[in-house]
Design an enzyme around this catalytic site. Structure first.
Site, PDB file in Angstrom:
ATOM      1  N   HIS A 193       1.401  -1.119   0.436  1.00  0.00           N
ATOM      2  CA  HIS A 193       0.033   0.296   0.232  1.00  0.00           C
ATOM      3  C   HIS A 193       0.876   1.710   0.015  1.00  0.00           C
ATOM      4  CE1 HIS A 193      -3.484  -2.295   2.346  1.00  0.00           C
ATOM      5  NE2 HIS A 193      -3.593  -2.431   0.867  1.00  0.00           N
ATOM      6  N   LYS A 218     -16.778  -6.888   6.172  1.00  0.00           N
ATOM      7  CA  LYS A 218     -15.778  -7.833   5.758  1.00  0.00           C
ATOM      8  C   LYS A 218     -14.517  -8.217   7.729  1.00  0.00           C
ATOM      9  CE  LYS A 218     -13.670  -5.613   1.319  1.00  0.00           C
ATOM     10  NZ  LYS A 218     -12.325  -4.915   1.373  1.00  0.00           N
ATOM     11  N   ARG A 240      -2.052  -6.146  -7.572  1.00  0.00           N
ATOM     12  CA  ARG A 240      -0.799  -7.300  -7.982  1.00  0.00           C
ATOM     13  C   ARG A 240      -0.952  -8.480  -9.129  1.00  0.00           C
ATOM     14  NH1 ARG A 240      -3.776  -6.749  -2.425  1.00  0.00           N
ATOM     15  NH2 ARG A 240      -4.062  -8.715  -3.447  1.00  0.00           N
ATOM     16  N   SER A 281      -2.555  -7.427   2.584  1.00  0.00           N
ATOM     17  CA  SER A 281      -3.084  -7.324   4.430  1.00  0.00           C
ATOM     18  C   SER A 281      -3.928  -8.897   4.489  1.00  0.00           C
ATOM     19  CB  SER A 281      -4.336  -6.675   4.511  1.00  0.00           C
ATOM     20  OG  SER A 281      -3.856  -5.254   4.350  1.00  0.00           O
TER      21      SER A 281
END
Length: 158
Positions: free
Chosen positions: A17, A41, A90, A128
């Protein structure tokens, strides 16, 4: 003044990030890192803790403002008078999701542009989710997050 929003859950913010944020700093006059509540989430860290981590990790970055939000991104963009969203990609799996979200946002706010940045190769695997999985087993994460974030996570005691 060109203002961009970099939204995300940042649960926690990673070096990947930060790589995207650093690169966005070269492109925009102001970057608002918008930390999403994302209760659906079920984040590991509270919204306040995630905001604290982002603030600590970006304290030396120019042009950065950190906020929390719990609304549609297009509404936040309107509130902030911003028409650029920065997102990181990514892998191909990220692309499909991000493309869909970018189109959905554009359908709601036609002047909202999404800019996709790829992290540097040495951060391409960092997410993450990976950090949380390692934390679940009390593994080493100091190479995946900024020192300030690592310190906060240790203080929280996950």
């Amino acid at each position: 003044m060109r203002t961009a929003i970099y939204p995300g859950t940042f649960d926690p913010i990673t070096n990947g990030h930060l790589d995207i944020i650093k690169r966005a700093c070269h492109m925009f006059d102001r970057i608002i890192v918008a930390v999403a509540a994302s209760e659906s989430k079920k984040p590991m860290f509270t919204l306040e803790q995630r905001i604290q981590m982002v603030q600590a990790a970006t304290a030396d970055f120019p042009k950065i403002e950190v906020i929390g939000f719990d609304k549609l991104l297009v509404d936040l963009a309107s509130d902030l008078n911003a028409n650029i969203v920065v997102r990181g990609l990514r892998a191909v799996s990220d692309f499909e999701y991000e493309l869909q979200m970018g189109y959905a946002n554009a359908s709601l706010k036609s002047d909202l542009e999404t800019i996709y940045l790829m992290p540097s190769l040495n951060h391409a695997f960092v997410s993450s989710s990976v950090v949380r999985a390692i934390l679940a087993y009390d593994g080493k994460i100091d190479h995946l997050v900024a020192p300030e974030v690592h310190r906060i996570i240790r203080e929280i005691g996950t």
